[in-house]
Scaffold this motif. Structure first.
Motif, mmCIF file in Angstrom:
data_model
loop_
_atom_site.group_PDB
_atom_site.id
_atom_site.type_symbol
_atom_site.label_atom_id
_atom_site.label_comp_id
_atom_site.label_asym_id
_atom_site.label_seq_id
_atom_site.Cartn_x
_atom_site.Cartn_y
_atom_site.Cartn_z
ATOM 1 N N ASN A 21 0.280 -11.547 13.481
ATOM 2 C CA ASN A 21 0.500 -10.224 12.906
ATOM 3 C C ASN A 21 1.179 -10.369 11.544
ATOM 4 O OD1 ASN A 21 -0.513 -8.515 14.983
ATOM 5 N ND2 ASN A 21 1.277 -9.025 16.211
ATOM 6 N N TRP A 22 0.966 -9.391 10.695
ATOM 7 C CA TRP A 22 1.639 -9.281 9.401
ATOM 8 C C TRP A 22 1.347 -10.481 8.488
ATOM 9 C CZ3 TRP A 22 2.942 -4.453 9.249
ATOM 10 C CH2 TRP A 22 3.296 -3.818 10.430
ATOM 11 N N LYS A 23 0.145 -11.005 8.568
ATOM 12 C CA LYS A 23 -0.211 -12.162 7.735
ATOM 13 C C LYS A 23 -0.975 -11.787 6.471
ATOM 14 C CE LYS A 23 -0.021 -15.747 11.161
ATOM 15 N NZ LYS A 23 -0.653 -16.916 11.710
ATOM 16 N N TRP A 24 -1.644 -10.640 6.493
ATOM 17 C CA TRP A 24 -2.436 -10.265 5.317
ATOM 18 C C TRP A 24 -1.508 -9.968 4.152
ATOM 19 C CZ3 TRP A 24 -2.743 -5.987 2.123
ATOM 20 C CH2 TRP A 24 -3.816 -5.994 1.227
ATOM 21 N N ARG A 25 -1.872 -10.450 2.977
ATOM 22 C CA ARG A 25 -1.100 -10.192 1.758
ATOM 23 C C ARG A 25 -2.034 -9.711 0.660
ATOM 24 N NH1 ARG A 25 2.266 -10.405 5.026
ATOM 25 N NH2 ARG A 25 4.059 -11.775 5.132
ATOM 26 N N MET A 26 -1.568 -8.732 -0.075
ATOM 27 C CA MET A 26 -2.339 -8.222 -1.205
ATOM 28 C C MET A 26 -2.139 -9.163 -2.388
ATOM 29 S SD MET A 26 -2.011 -4.506 -2.934
ATOM 30 C CE MET A 26 -2.053 -4.428 -4.692
ATOM 31 N N LYS A 27 -3.206 -9.413 -3.116
ATOM 32 C CA LYS A 27 -3.126 -10.246 -4.318
ATOM 33 C C LYS A 27 -2.772 -9.348 -5.507
ATOM 34 C CE LYS A 27 -6.665 -13.333 -2.593
ATOM 35 N NZ LYS A 27 -7.663 -12.688 -1.775
ATOM 36 N N VAL A 28 -2.008 -9.887 -6.428
ATOM 37 C CA VAL A 28 -1.589 -9.126 -7.608
ATOM 38 C C VAL A 28 -2.804 -8.558 -8.339
ATOM 39 C CG1 VAL A 28 -0.468 -9.296 -9.855
ATOM 40 C CG2 VAL A 28 0.544 -10.413 -7.887
ATOM 41 N N GLU A 29 -3.853 -9.371 -8.466
ATOM 42 C CA GLU A 29 -5.032 -8.925 -9.216
ATOM 43 C C GLU A 29 -5.801 -7.793 -8.524
ATOM 44 O OE1 GLU A 29 -6.133 -12.806 -7.061
ATOM 45 O OE2 GLU A 29 -4.494 -12.179 -8.333
ATOM 46 N N ASP A 30 -5.479 -7.533 -7.250
ATOM 47 C CA ASP A 30 -6.128 -6.420 -6.546
ATOM 48 C C ASP A 30 -5.658 -5.056 -7.061
ATOM 49 O OD1 ASP A 30 -7.593 -8.122 -4.947
ATOM 50 O OD2 ASP A 30 -6.187 -8.040 -3.264
ATOM 51 N N LEU A 31 -4.435 -5.017 -7.591
ATOM 52 C CA LEU A 31 -3.888 -3.751 -8.080
ATOM 53 C C LEU A 31 -4.288 -3.567 -9.544
ATOM 54 C CD1 LEU A 31 -2.250 -1.292 -7.276
ATOM 55 C CD2 LEU A 31 -0.190 -2.490 -8.038
ATOM 56 N N THR A 32 -5.519 -3.134 -9.731
ATOM 57 C CA THR A 32 -6.081 -2.952 -11.074
ATOM 58 C C THR A 32 -5.608 -1.632 -11.680
ATOM 59 O OG1 THR A 32 -8.027 -1.801 -10.225
ATOM 60 C CG2 THR A 32 -8.176 -4.216 -10.404
ATOM 61 N N GLU A 33 -5.820 -1.494 -12.971
ATOM 62 C CA GLU A 33 -5.473 -0.234 -13.647
ATOM 63 C C GLU A 33 -6.284 0.922 -13.064
ATOM 64 O OE1 GLU A 33 -2.924 0.257 -15.728
ATOM 65 O OE2 GLU A 33 -2.485 -1.861 -15.390
ATOM 66 N N ASP A 34 -7.550 0.663 -12.744
ATOM 67 C CA ASP A 34 -8.385 1.711 -12.143
ATOM 68 C C ASP A 34 -7.819 2.154 -10.803
ATOM 69 O OD1 ASP A 34 -10.140 1.733 -14.262
ATOM 70 O OD2 ASP A 34 -11.620 0.422 -13.293
#
Length: 122
Positions: free
Chosen positions: A28-41
């Motif tokens: 559990n709780w292993k997924w992590r968001m990548k910095v590049e996923d948070l785009t300006e769009d």
């Protein structure tokens, strides 16, 4: 008065990005968001949806949107300045090359004049 929306939903991810598997131990709780996923769009989309769902005031939306627009304008100005600097460097290089060519032509003309004088003397 709180709204929690998993970022995986905004990113359009499926089960591979699930955070929690109820009634299980571990994994559990292993997924992590990548910095590049948070785009300006995506930032703009979240801001817009937050505004449409009345989770932010008109004033708050305008402030945040204004910041986004200012950031875009700064980036655009920086890109234009870099392009201008590159154009100036190219123009300077072309001018230096033109001077070098003119000097070479002058040297060649002097050489031709000397050769002509030498032939005339003979």
């Amino acid at each position: 008065d709180t709204c929690i929306i998993p970022v995986q939903d905004y990113l359009g991810l499926g089960g591979e990005a699930r955070m929690n598997f109820p009634s299980t131990l571990g994994d559990n709780w292993k997924w992590r968001m990548k910095v590049e996923d948070l785009t300006e769009d995506l930032k703009e989309k979240i801001l817009h949806l937050t505004y449409l769902s009345s989770r932010i005031s008109d004033a708050g939306y305008q402030i945040l949107h204004k910041r986004e627009l200012e950031a875009e304008e700064k980036a655009r100005a920086k890109a234009e300045a870099a392009q201008t600097a590159q154009e100036k460097a190219c123009a300077k290089a072309e001018t230096a090359q033109e001077r070098a060519c003119a000097k070479a032509e002058s040297v060649q003309e002097d050489k031709c004049a000397e050769d002509a004088q030498e032939k005339h003397r003979k």
